[in-house]
Design a protein around this motif. Structure first.
Motif, PDB file in Angstrom:
ATOM      1  N   LYS A   1       0.836  -1.209   0.000  1.00 60.00           N
ATOM      2  CA  LYS A   1       0.000   0.000   0.000  1.00 60.00           C
ATOM      3  C   LYS A   1       0.867   1.254   0.000  1.00 60.00           C
ATOM      4  N   GLN A   2       1.977   1.235   0.754  1.00 59.47           N
ATOM      5  CA  GLN A   2       2.875   2.382   0.778  1.00 59.47           C
ATOM      6  C   GLN A   2       3.584   2.541  -0.561  1.00 59.47           C
ATOM      7  N   LEU A   3       3.968   1.430  -1.174  1.00 58.79           N
ATOM      8  CA  LEU A   3       4.590   1.479  -2.491  1.00 58.79           C
ATOM      9  C   LEU A   3       3.656   2.137  -3.495  1.00 58.79           C
ATOM     10  N   TYR A   4       2.388   1.750  -3.471  1.00 58.04           N
ATOM     11  CA  TYR A   4       1.413   2.354  -4.374  1.00 58.04           C
ATOM     12  C   TYR A   4       1.338   3.864  -4.155  1.00 58.04           C
ATOM     13  N   LEU A   5       1.311   4.292  -2.899  1.00 58.30           N
ATOM     14  CA  LEU A   5       1.271   5.725  -2.596  1.00 58.30           C
ATOM     15  C   LEU A   5       2.534   6.431  -3.079  1.00 58.30           C
ATOM     16  N   ASP A   6       3.689   5.787  -2.938  1.00 62.02           N
ATOM     17  CA  ASP A   6       4.949   6.373  -3.407  1.00 62.02           C
ATOM     18  C   ASP A   6       4.959   6.535  -4.924  1.00 62.02           C
ATOM     19  N   VAL A   7       4.497   5.498  -5.631  1.00 63.05           N
ATOM     20  CA  VAL A   7       4.444   5.559  -7.094  1.00 63.05           C
ATOM     21  C   VAL A   7       3.450   6.632  -7.531  1.00 63.05           C
TER      22      VAL A   7
ATOM     23  N   GLU B   1      12.404   0.516  -4.978  1.00 62.12           N
ATOM     24  CA  GLU B   1      13.490  -0.250  -5.610  1.00 62.12           C
ATOM     25  C   GLU B   1      12.952  -1.544  -6.218  1.00 62.12           C
ATOM     26  N   HIS B   2      12.057  -2.236  -5.525  1.00 58.93           N
ATOM     27  CA  HIS B   2      11.468  -3.471  -6.051  1.00 58.93           C
ATOM     28  C   HIS B   2      10.594  -3.179  -7.276  1.00 58.93           C
ATOM     29  N   PHE B   3       9.896  -2.046  -7.249  1.00 58.15           N
ATOM     30  CA  PHE B   3       9.082  -1.661  -8.402  1.00 58.15           C
ATOM     31  C   PHE B   3       9.982  -1.393  -9.606  1.00 58.15           C
ATOM     32  N   HIS B   4      11.093  -0.690  -9.374  1.00 60.92           N
ATOM     33  CA  HIS B   4      12.063  -0.443 -10.449  1.00 60.92           C
ATOM     34  C   HIS B   4      12.592  -1.767 -11.002  1.00 60.92           C
ATOM     35  N   GLN B   5      12.937  -2.696 -10.128  1.00 63.14           N
ATOM     36  CA  GLN B   5      13.458  -3.987 -10.562  1.00 63.14           C
ATOM     37  C   GLN B   5      12.423  -4.745 -11.378  1.00 63.14           C
ATOM     38  N   PHE B   6      11.172  -4.710 -10.943  1.00 66.23           N
ATOM     39  CA  PHE B   6      10.107  -5.369 -11.713  1.00 66.23           C
ATOM     40  C   PHE B   6      10.039  -4.781 -13.122  1.00 66.23           C
ATOM     41  N   TYR B   7      10.052  -3.458 -13.191  1.00 61.76           N
ATOM     42  CA  TYR B   7       9.995  -2.768 -14.479  1.00 61.76           C
ATOM     43  C   TYR B   7      11.128  -3.222 -15.387  1.00 61.76           C
ATOM     44  N   CYS B   8      12.314  -3.317 -14.831  1.00 62.48           N
ATOM     45  CA  CYS B   8      13.504  -3.646 -15.619  1.00 62.48           C
ATOM     46  C   CYS B   8      13.576  -5.122 -16.023  1.00 62.48           C
ATOM     47  N   GLU B   9      13.157  -6.001 -15.152  1.00 62.69           N
ATOM     48  CA  GLU B   9      13.341  -7.425 -15.406  1.00 62.69           C
ATOM     49  C   GLU B   9      12.203  -8.066 -16.181  1.00 62.69           C
TER      50      GLU B   9
ATOM     51  N   TYR C   1       2.747   0.280 -13.905  1.00 63.41           N
ATOM     52  CA  TYR C   1       1.879   1.072 -13.028  1.00 63.41           C
ATOM     53  C   TYR C   1       0.466   0.473 -12.981  1.00 63.41           C
ATOM     54  N   SER C   2      -0.056   0.068 -14.125  1.00 61.23           N
ATOM     55  CA  SER C   2      -1.399  -0.527 -14.174  1.00 61.23           C
ATOM     56  C   SER C   2      -1.461  -1.818 -13.368  1.00 61.23           C
ATOM     57  N   LEU C   3      -0.412  -2.623 -13.451  1.00 55.79           N
ATOM     58  CA  LEU C   3      -0.363  -3.858 -12.659  1.00 55.79           C
ATOM     59  C   LEU C   3      -0.328  -3.546 -11.166  1.00 55.79           C
ATOM     60  N   LEU C   4       0.422  -2.508 -10.795  1.00 54.98           N
ATOM     61  CA  LEU C   4       0.479  -2.097  -9.390  1.00 54.98           C
ATOM     62  C   LEU C   4      -0.883  -1.604  -8.920  1.00 54.98           C
ATOM     63  N   LYS C   5      -1.499  -0.736  -9.712  1.00 50.85           N
ATOM     64  CA  LYS C   5      -2.778  -0.136  -9.341  1.00 50.85           C
ATOM     65  C   LYS C   5      -3.895  -1.175  -9.242  1.00 50.85           C
ATOM     66  N   SER C   6      -3.905  -2.130 -10.150  1.00 51.73           N
ATOM     67  CA  SER C   6      -4.943  -3.164 -10.152  1.00 51.73           C
ATOM     68  C   SER C   6      -4.684  -4.246  -9.107  1.00 51.73           C
TER      69      SER C   6
END
Length: 164
Positions: free
Chosen positions: A58-64, A155-163, A132-137
């Motif tokens: 939930k905090q990650l979503y708010l940060d993004v 950092e984990h969101f960035h890694q997901f995006y990259c990998e 972002y859509s995957l995170l939001k949904s």
């Protein structure tokens, strides 16, 4: 989902807990469900890990969201630097370029192909929107819960995006 749809208010509230209150929430759940800490020591560890992941997501979503909603400001040198650094792309392309340099060069090289080329920046923007859509949904939850042993972060969101 089990916590969210529980008839028990203590369990329902657990999905709304903030990281600083996780330990107390685990204690409340154990008390409510009459779980003996000496008899079932692993419960406390597992429940804490689960609640940290839930609150962290939930905090990650708010940060993004905070990054996404921040308008471009030409007077802000950081905005200008980011904009110029990756040829008018988002923060995620910068992260990708800095942390996955060889992959970024390979993709950029392919994007410059005379017949099969594509816009590197537009692909990055589309991938950012997809992540972002995957995170939001909340579809990204399952990936993060399975691959991040603690609190998911930017950092984990960035890694997901990259990998992926």
């Amino acid at each position: 989902n089990s916590l969210t749809y529980s008839k028990n208010k203590v369990l329902q509230k657990a999905t709304l807990v903030v990281q600083s209150d996780v330990d107390k929430c685990v204690e409340d759940i154990m008390k409510e469900k009459n779980i003996n800490p000496e008899k079932d020591a692993s419960f406390k560890i597992c429940m804490k890990a689960c609640l940290l992941q839930i609150s962290g997501y939930k905090q990650l979503y708010l940060d993004v969201e905070s990054v996404r909603k921040k308008p471009y400001d030409s007077d802000n040198m950081q905005h200008e630097k980011l904009l110029l650094k990756v040829n008018f792309c988002f923060l995620y392309l910068e992260y990708f370029s800095e942390n996955y340099t060889s992959e970024a060069h390979q993709i950029l090289s392919r994007s410059n192909h005379p017949k099969l080329g594509y816009s590197y920046a537009i692909v990055g923007i589309n991938l950012t929107e997809m992540a972002y859509s995957l995170l939001k949904s909340e579809a990204l939850k399952f990936h993060l819960y399975n691959f991040v042993p603690g609190v998911p972060t930017m950092e984990h969101f960035h890694q997901f995006y990259c990998e992926y």
